[in-house]
Scaffold this motif. Structure first.
Motif, PDB file in Angstrom:
ATOM      1  N   LEU A 131      -3.772  -1.490   0.052  1.00 47.40           N
ATOM      2  CA  LEU A 131      -2.576  -0.659   0.177  1.00 47.40           C
ATOM      3  C   LEU A 131      -2.073  -0.628   1.615  1.00 47.40           C
ATOM      4  O   LEU A 131      -0.862  -0.710   1.859  1.00 47.40           O
ATOM      5  CB  LEU A 131      -2.872   0.761  -0.305  1.00 47.40           C
ATOM      6  CG  LEU A 131      -2.904   0.994  -1.806  1.00 47.40           C
ATOM      7  CD1 LEU A 131      -3.386   2.396  -2.113  1.00 47.40           C
ATOM      8  CD2 LEU A 131      -1.518   0.773  -2.420  1.00 47.40           C
ATOM      9  N   ALA A 132      -2.982  -0.520   2.566  1.00 47.44           N
ATOM     10  CA  ALA A 132      -2.577  -0.469   3.982  1.00 47.44           C
ATOM     11  C   ALA A 132      -1.808  -1.729   4.366  1.00 47.44           C
ATOM     12  O   ALA A 132      -0.796  -1.659   5.088  1.00 47.44           O
ATOM     13  CB  ALA A 132      -3.808  -0.298   4.867  1.00 47.44           C
ATOM     14  N   ALA A 133      -2.259  -2.884   3.877  1.00 47.93           N
ATOM     15  CA  ALA A 133      -1.573  -4.138   4.194  1.00 47.93           C
ATOM     16  C   ALA A 133      -0.152  -4.136   3.642  1.00 47.93           C
ATOM     17  O   ALA A 133       0.798  -4.558   4.331  1.00 47.93           O
ATOM     18  CB  ALA A 133      -2.368  -5.314   3.636  1.00 47.93           C
ATOM     19  N   PHE A 134       0.016  -3.639   2.417  1.00 48.61           N
ATOM     20  CA  PHE A 134       1.352  -3.651   1.830  1.00 48.61           C
ATOM     21  C   PHE A 134       2.255  -2.571   2.424  1.00 48.61           C
ATOM     22  O   PHE A 134       3.472  -2.738   2.459  1.00 48.61           O
ATOM     23  CB  PHE A 134       1.257  -3.527   0.311  1.00 48.61           C
ATOM     24  CG  PHE A 134       0.961  -4.833  -0.361  1.00 48.61           C
ATOM     25  CD1 PHE A 134       1.974  -5.733  -0.633  1.00 48.61           C
ATOM     26  CD2 PHE A 134      -0.333  -5.191  -0.666  1.00 48.61           C
ATOM     27  CE1 PHE A 134       1.713  -6.960  -1.215  1.00 48.61           C
ATOM     28  CE2 PHE A 134      -0.623  -6.419  -1.247  1.00 48.61           C
ATOM     29  CZ  PHE A 134       0.407  -7.309  -1.522  1.00 48.61           C
ATOM     30  N   LEU A 135       1.675  -1.497   2.905  1.00 48.62           N
ATOM     31  CA  LEU A 135       2.478  -0.490   3.591  1.00 48.62           C
ATOM     32  C   LEU A 135       3.048  -1.071   4.883  1.00 48.62           C
ATOM     33  O   LEU A 135       4.214  -0.830   5.233  1.00 48.62           O
ATOM     34  CB  LEU A 135       1.623   0.747   3.884  1.00 48.62           C
ATOM     35  CG  LEU A 135       1.245   1.586   2.653  1.00 48.62           C
ATOM     36  CD1 LEU A 135       0.133   2.573   2.995  1.00 48.62           C
ATOM     37  CD2 LEU A 135       2.461   2.327   2.109  1.00 48.62           C
ATOM     38  N   LEU A 136       2.246  -1.849   5.600  1.00 49.32           N
ATOM     39  CA  LEU A 136       2.741  -2.502   6.815  1.00 49.32           C
ATOM     40  C   LEU A 136       3.847  -3.506   6.477  1.00 49.32           C
ATOM     41  O   LEU A 136       4.846  -3.608   7.202  1.00 49.32           O
ATOM     42  CB  LEU A 136       1.589  -3.201   7.533  1.00 49.32           C
ATOM     43  CG  LEU A 136       0.558  -2.280   8.188  1.00 49.32           C
ATOM     44  CD1 LEU A 136      -0.612  -3.094   8.744  1.00 49.32           C
ATOM     45  CD2 LEU A 136       1.195  -1.450   9.301  1.00 49.32           C
ATOM     46  N   LEU A 137       3.685  -4.247   5.385  1.00 45.13           N
ATOM     47  CA  LEU A 137       4.721  -5.189   4.970  1.00 45.13           C
ATOM     48  C   LEU A 137       6.017  -4.464   4.622  1.00 45.13           C
ATOM     49  O   LEU A 137       7.112  -4.950   4.912  1.00 45.13           O
ATOM     50  CB  LEU A 137       4.242  -5.993   3.762  1.00 45.13           C
ATOM     51  CG  LEU A 137       3.227  -7.104   4.034  1.00 45.13           C
ATOM     52  CD1 LEU A 137       2.747  -7.709   2.717  1.00 45.13           C
ATOM     53  CD2 LEU A 137       3.831  -8.182   4.923  1.00 45.13           C
ATOM     54  N   ALA A 138       5.895  -3.291   3.989  1.00 50.84           N
ATOM     55  CA  ALA A 138       7.091  -2.533   3.613  1.00 50.84           C
ATOM     56  C   ALA A 138       7.863  -2.067   4.838  1.00 50.84           C
ATOM     57  O   ALA A 138       9.097  -1.988   4.816  1.00 50.84           O
ATOM     58  CB  ALA A 138       6.694  -1.327   2.752  1.00 50.84           C
TER      59      ALA A 138
END
Length: 493
Positions: free
Chosen positions: A143-150
């Motif tokens: 989730l942390a990785a995709f939050l950064l991508l967002a």
């Protein structure tokens, strides 16, 4: 995809997404945790008859998708159902709709992160590698990785979405082909759990399968970032239910045809039903690795990518309108994304991951999704009454028949949900209304100002868009009919 960095003076959200990204963001949100968890559990209950529940779930999704096509084309701005309900029913209903969309998508992304950890663990196990972290830790890191991508920007989100979903489709095709020598035709046409064929049991199965369709209107949440939304939004929504049906039906057919008939019932409670089905069929090695890689890095990642971005746009729009704290209405100075909204969405996701229960997450998501769809469908009626002069590039047919029937169907489906999850959903709705009251205190109920519609494409661009849509439509129709035929043939044996 248009290069969004070419206009650094543009301060708001940027229209970067074309038809392909609009379709993949929508379908990518839907094709994921439902299909690979609770949706596949239904195969353990209904066996070959799962296609009937899938067909029913698609049918009850088509007309609401047409209503969202009408509203999305007329109001192609960030916020989706929040905006439609605020204009058609009043701001409090808009808050309820947007607030429930947020928890629904947060639940989907949280469940997807857990599903990713389940399939990643199976993938590494097939390669002889033991994952040293718990499923919850893996889910939180993902989730942390995709939050950064967002936060990084919608252009990056759109490009990755295309990659994730086309990777998933490619792997799915190779996986099915690799399984053909192992497919037995199911070995039986018996329903593993006969109680699932009672009216109540079958309705419960339809609800679980319908979670595999929920989110078909995700593109509306990002309407302010779609190019030529008067055309692209309706077209994506026309295709979404049929494309989701084709993908779900293909995987369900492969699972029923693969697993020995007397073992199908074991899938009803499996955490990773497709991996468990391959184990029961004695199929390991390359097909298992391929399956887990496709699900984890294609299906799961596509849902996470869209599931993190869309609810942040709702919270951003609600804050911009004064229905949520103003801090969530700020954009990142470089990437022009609602970074603060993304951060709080991430915190909610981590809390739900902490439950470790996809079944509970699914029930909570279903309650919130059905509730905000009921509001959204009612909003289509309210907009016809209160905004008759609104420019509507597309109008859904038979509104005063289709809308009441759709509302009634979704209300009946809500009766099948876990009572505790429904209670949690009601508490979440009450919290949203309290927050709305605090944020709107002292404000007058001014009319919501509508920005002008973006310009339509020129003749040459329109022809290119038409050709692209027709290719998509023929491909989706062919896939849906093929999958329906395969499953009906299996059911008839």
């Amino acid at each position: 995809m248009q290069n969004c960095k070419s206009d650094p003076a543009q301060a708001g959200l940027r229209r970067c997404l074309g038809l392909r990204e609009t379709i993949t963001l929508t379908v990518g949100t839907v094709i994921g945790v439902g299909l690979f968890t609770v949706g596949a559990n239904v195969v353990g209950m209904l066996g070959p008859a799962t296609i009937l529940a899938t067909l029913a779930a698609m049918l009850v999704s088509i007309y609401p998708a047409l209503l969202y096509a009408e509203m999305g084309a007329a109001l192609p701005f960030s916020g989706g159902t929040y905006q439609y309900a605020s204009l058609g029913l009043g701001r409090p209903f808009g808050m309820l709709a947007g607030w429930n969309f947020i928890i629904s998508m947060v639940s989907v992304a949280s469940g997807e992160a857990l599903a990713f950890s389940f399939y990643l663990r199976t993938l590494l196990g097939a390669l002889g590698i033991e994952l040293p972290l718990s499923d919850r830790w893996v889910a939180c890191i993902t989730l942390a990785a995709f939050l950064l991508l967002a936060v990084r920007g919608v252009e990056m989100t759109g490009r990755l979405q295309n990659g994730f979903l086309f990777f998933f489709w490619g792997v799915a095709a190779v996986w099915v082909l690799s399984l053909l020598p192992s497919l037995t035709g199911g070995g039986t046409v018996a329903v593993p759990d006969p109680s699932s064929l009672t009216p109540s049991g079958f309705l419960g199965c339809v609800c679980l399968i319908w979670w595999c369709f929920a989110g078909f209107e995700t593109c509306c949440a990002m309407g302010e970032e779609i190019r030529y939304p008067q055309k692209n939004l309706p077209r994506a929504l026309f295709l979404a239910p049929f494309l989701v049906f084709a993908v779900n039906g293909l995987f369900q057919w492969a699972l029923v045809a693969l697993v020995p008939g007397d073992a199908l019932g074991q899938l009803a409670t499996a955490a990773a039903p497709y991996a468990e089905g391959m184990r029961l069929a004695g199929v390991v090695g390359f097909p298992l690795v391929l399956l887990c890689a496709g699900i984890a890095f294609g299906g799961d990642f596509s849902t996470l990518n869209a599931g993190v971005s869309a609810p942040a746009r709702y919270l951003y729009t609600m804050a911009r309108d004064g229905a949520a704290p103003a801090v969530f209405g700020r954009l990142h100075p470089r990437w022009h994304t609602p970074a603060a909204a993304v951060a709080v969405i991430g915190g909610l996701m981590v809390l739900l991951v902490g439950t470790g229960s996809i079944a509970y997450i699914a029930s909570l998501s279903l309650f919130a999704t059905l509730f905000y769809y009921v509001i959204g469908i009612a909003a289509a009626c309210g907009l016809r009454l209160h905004k008759p002069d609104l420019t509507r590039p597309y109008r859904a047919p038979l509104l005063w028949v289709g809308a009441p029937v759709s509302i009634a169907v979704y209300l009946v489906m809500m009766t099948q949900l876990d009572p505790f999850a429904a209670l949690a959903g009601a508490a979440w709705s009450a919290l949203g209304l309290l927050l709305y009251a605090l944020c709107r205190r002292g404000r007058r109920g001014a009319e919501i100002a509508l920005p002008p519609l973006p310009p339509l494409p020129g003749p040459e661009e329109s022809r290119k868009m038409d050709r692209s849509f027709h290719r998509w439509a023929w491909a989706v129709a062919a896939a849906a009919l093929l999958v329906l035929g395969l499953n009906l043939a299996l059911l008839a044996r």
